[in-house]
Design a protein around this motif. Structure first.
Motif, PDB file in Angstrom:
ATOM      1  N   ASP A 226       0.835  -1.208   0.000  1.00  0.00           N
ATOM      2  CA  ASP A 226       0.000   0.000   0.000  1.00  0.00           C
ATOM      3  C   ASP A 226       0.865   1.252   0.000  1.00  0.00           C
ATOM      4  OD1 ASP A 226      -2.350  -1.461  -0.022  1.00  0.00           O
ATOM      5  OD2 ASP A 226      -2.557  -1.447   2.161  1.00  0.00           O
ATOM      6  N   LYS A 227       1.944   1.224   0.783  1.00  0.00           N
ATOM      7  CA  LYS A 227       2.835   2.393   0.864  1.00  0.00           C
ATOM      8  C   LYS A 227       3.575   2.605  -0.449  1.00  0.00           C
ATOM      9  CE  LYS A 227       3.603   1.850   5.851  1.00  0.00           C
ATOM     10  NZ  LYS A 227       4.595   1.511   6.912  1.00  0.00           N
ATOM     11  N   GLY A 231       3.185   5.813  -3.285  1.00  0.00           N
ATOM     12  CA  GLY A 231       4.339   6.694  -3.447  1.00  0.00           C
ATOM     13  C   GLY A 231       4.971   7.115  -2.142  1.00  0.00           C
ATOM     14  N   GLU A 232       4.604   6.457  -1.045  1.00  0.00           N
ATOM     15  CA  GLU A 232       5.140   6.819   0.267  1.00  0.00           C
ATOM     16  C   GLU A 232       6.496   6.166   0.546  1.00  0.00           C
ATOM     17  OE1 GLU A 232       2.128   5.663   2.995  1.00  0.00           O
ATOM     18  OE2 GLU A 232       0.601   6.998   2.146  1.00  0.00           O
ATOM     19  N   VAL A 233       6.766   5.045  -0.097  1.00  0.00           N
ATOM     20  CA  VAL A 233       8.037   4.327   0.071  1.00  0.00           C
ATOM     21  C   VAL A 233       8.557   3.965  -1.303  1.00  0.00           C
ATOM     22  CG1 VAL A 233       9.143   2.224   0.941  1.00  0.00           C
ATOM     23  CG2 VAL A 233       7.412   3.383   2.330  1.00  0.00           C
ATOM     24  N   LYS A 427      11.212   4.386 -13.217  1.00  0.00           N
ATOM     25  CA  LYS A 427      10.261   3.868 -14.202  1.00  0.00           C
ATOM     26  C   LYS A 427       8.899   3.616 -13.569  1.00  0.00           C
ATOM     27  CE  LYS A 427       9.220   2.539 -18.319  1.00  0.00           C
ATOM     28  NZ  LYS A 427       9.270   3.485 -19.461  1.00  0.00           N
ATOM     29  N   PHE A 428       8.901   3.098 -12.358  1.00  0.00           N
ATOM     30  CA  PHE A 428       7.658   2.821 -11.641  1.00  0.00           C
ATOM     31  C   PHE A 428       6.853   4.109 -11.461  1.00  0.00           C
ATOM     32  CE2 PHE A 428       5.364   2.225  -7.526  1.00  0.00           C
ATOM     33  CZ  PHE A 428       4.572   1.142  -7.884  1.00  0.00           C
ATOM     34  N   ALA A 429       7.524   5.183 -11.074  1.00  0.00           N
ATOM     35  CA  ALA A 429       6.847   6.463 -10.882  1.00  0.00           C
ATOM     36  C   ALA A 429       6.247   6.958 -12.197  1.00  0.00           C
ATOM     37  CB  ALA A 429       7.817   7.489 -10.317  1.00  0.00           C
ATOM     38  N   PRO A 438      -2.919   7.993  -7.670  1.00  0.00           N
ATOM     39  CA  PRO A 438      -2.656   9.074  -6.713  1.00  0.00           C
ATOM     40  C   PRO A 438      -1.310   8.879  -6.020  1.00  0.00           C
ATOM     41  CG  PRO A 438      -4.310   7.543  -5.858  1.00  0.00           C
ATOM     42  CD  PRO A 438      -4.090   7.170  -7.291  1.00  0.00           C
ATOM     43  N   GLY A 439      -0.638   9.986  -5.716  1.00  0.00           N
ATOM     44  CA  GLY A 439       0.659   9.915  -5.064  1.00  0.00           C
ATOM     45  C   GLY A 439       1.810  10.045  -6.030  1.00  0.00           C
ATOM     46  N   PHE A 440       1.496  10.098  -7.335  1.00  0.00           N
ATOM     47  CA  PHE A 440       2.546  10.205  -8.354  1.00  0.00           C
ATOM     48  C   PHE A 440       2.270  11.363  -9.303  1.00  0.00           C
ATOM     49  CE2 PHE A 440       2.602   5.892  -6.802  1.00  0.00           C
ATOM     50  CZ  PHE A 440       3.961   5.616  -6.679  1.00  0.00           C
TER      51      PHE A 440
END
Length: 440
Positions: A226-227, A231-233, A427-429, A438-440
């Protein structure tokens, strides 16, 4: 006389209409009121992709569909979408509240791609829940159950090994990474290639990481996916991921994986095992099943991927729970759809579907299947004992092909394990941002 004749004729017409109406009502009550719609046949729709129908045929068993229609006067119309379109089709239907009555999908994918917690009915109060073999495996992250499956998974992503070679050399199945290295050393000393590595195919080495990353995220740091997906980790911030990659690379550096790994492909594996040119391979149950047909004399087994030294028991990794049947919140026939799930959960329907293709039933009162020796081994040693985790891939919202290519770069000497994770972070981002996460 004319007026009297006219009145009598009218009376007779009204009487005939009345009798006709009574006869019509009696004839329509075909399901004894079971469908709650005054005897009128209801059609409910069940939608899925091509692979879902092929891989999980039990829920689509025509004999069961026919029996359900006969008993309840409810017809199930199956809609099959192309695999490369099914996600977009269902997302569009959910967004416009024009959903089918039942959706067949993979569990975690439905939670990620179809937002099951919001868009599907909470089925935690349904009668079949109390009869589930493993209710926890059906629960969403919020603790509720949003779908039903007829079968529990019996697959295993692990290390395939030649049991006869192990017995001849007096080797035991390793229970840690250090023990795995000792086994590899003993095999090499005996002149046997420890690990066949078909790394020309990018999907092969990722079995090592998908299972090991999955174990760490599920058992050691719950909530990690989840993190990461929020985009939190970052991937490169998880030290365990780097260590797992380093241990995989170390197998090549120690010479336990042949130098031709990046030019060897999966199609070469059967020959390597039949000729006893290799004793092990990072793979899965499908290879063991395939070799049982191609080379019946070959005695293969499997054991969990040994990427750790500090765990009590290693776990096999499995694909996500597949063939789960959901009822959308926007379903036009929710009660009829619930009846269908209750119907297929019963022993008679479970057994009928098993007559076509054996599977491990999801409910306690169904007949036990006739499992293959390998399936029985997986069930006894890992499923029944809870020594299983869901592979990493099930929790990902974007394609992982680029990550697998980075693994190939690592074995070619182009990237260190840390550089693999850093490149994948970038690449993931990009992929997450492009897909609107959301988060990116």
């Amino acid at each position: 006389m004319l007026g009297r004749t006219k009145i009598t004729a009218i009376s007779m017409i009204l009487l005939l209409l009345f009798l006709s109406a009574c006869g019509s009502n009696n004839g329509n009550n075909g399901d004894n009121g079971n469908n709650g719609s005054a005897g009128k046949k209801v059609t409910i729709t069940m939608e899925a992709g091509q692979a879902m129908k092929a891989n999980y045929p039990h829920i689509f068993d025509q004999a069961n569909l026919d029996e359900f229609e006969k008993l309840h006067n409810i017809k199930v119309e199956v809609i099959i979408d192309p695999d490369n379109q099914v996600k977009n089709i269902l997302q569009t239907k959910i967004a416009t509240n024009e959903t089918p009555d039942l959706i067949v999908y993979n569990k975690v994918a439905a939670e990620n791609e179809l937002n099951a917690v919001t868009n599907m009915l909470n089925l935690s109060d349904q009668p079949w829940v109390s009869r589930l073999v493993d209710a926890d495996s059906l629960k969403a992250p919020d603790g509720n159950i949003y779908g039903f499956v007829m079968q529990m998974p019996l697959d295993a992503q692990a290390v395939v090994y030649n049991k006869d070679i192990f017995e001849e050399l007096g080797l035991s199945v390793p229970t840690s990474y250090d023990e795995f290295l000792e086994v590899c050393e003993a095999l090499e000393a005996a002149g046997i290639n420890p690990l066949f590595a078909p790394f020309k195919d990018a999907w092969t080495f990722q079995i090592w990481t998908a299972g090991s990353f999955g174990y760490y995220a599920e058992k050691v740091e719950p909530g990690l996916w989840d993190k990461i997906n929020a985009g939190e980790v970052k991937w490169s911030e998880v030290e365990a991921f780097r260590e797992i990659l380093e241990r995989g690379l170390n197998l090549a550096e120690q010479g336990y994986i042949s130098k031709s790994a990046l030019s060897d492909d999966f199609n070469m594996a059967p020959n390597a095992f039949s000729k006893r040119e290799a004793a092990m391979m990072i793979m899965g149950d499908w290879f063991v099943n395939d070799m049982a047909v191609k080379d019946p004399e070959l005695n293969l087994g499997l054991f969990p991927i040994p990427a750790f030294n500090d765990v009590d028991e290693l776990n096999i990794s499995q694909s996500q729970l597949g063939g789960m049947v959901f009822i959308p919140e926007a379903s036009e026939h929710q009660e009829e759809a619930k009846k269908f799930l209750d119907f297929v959960s019963q022993k008679e329907q479970m057994d009928r579907a098993q007559a076509v293709a054996p599977f491990m039933p999801s409910v306690t009162d169904a007949s036990e299947p006739q499992l293959t020796p390998l399936q029985q081994e997986i069930y006894d040693n890992y499923i029944e004992t809870g020594r299983k985790v869901v592979e990493m891939n099930a929790f990902m919202k974007v394609d992982l092909t680029e990550l697998w290519k980075y693994y190939q770069d690592m074995f070619a000497g182009g990237k260190t394990p840390q550089e693999v994770l850093e490149a994948w972070d970038k690449k993931f981002a990009e992929l997450m941002k492009a897909s609107g996460q959301p988060g990116f």
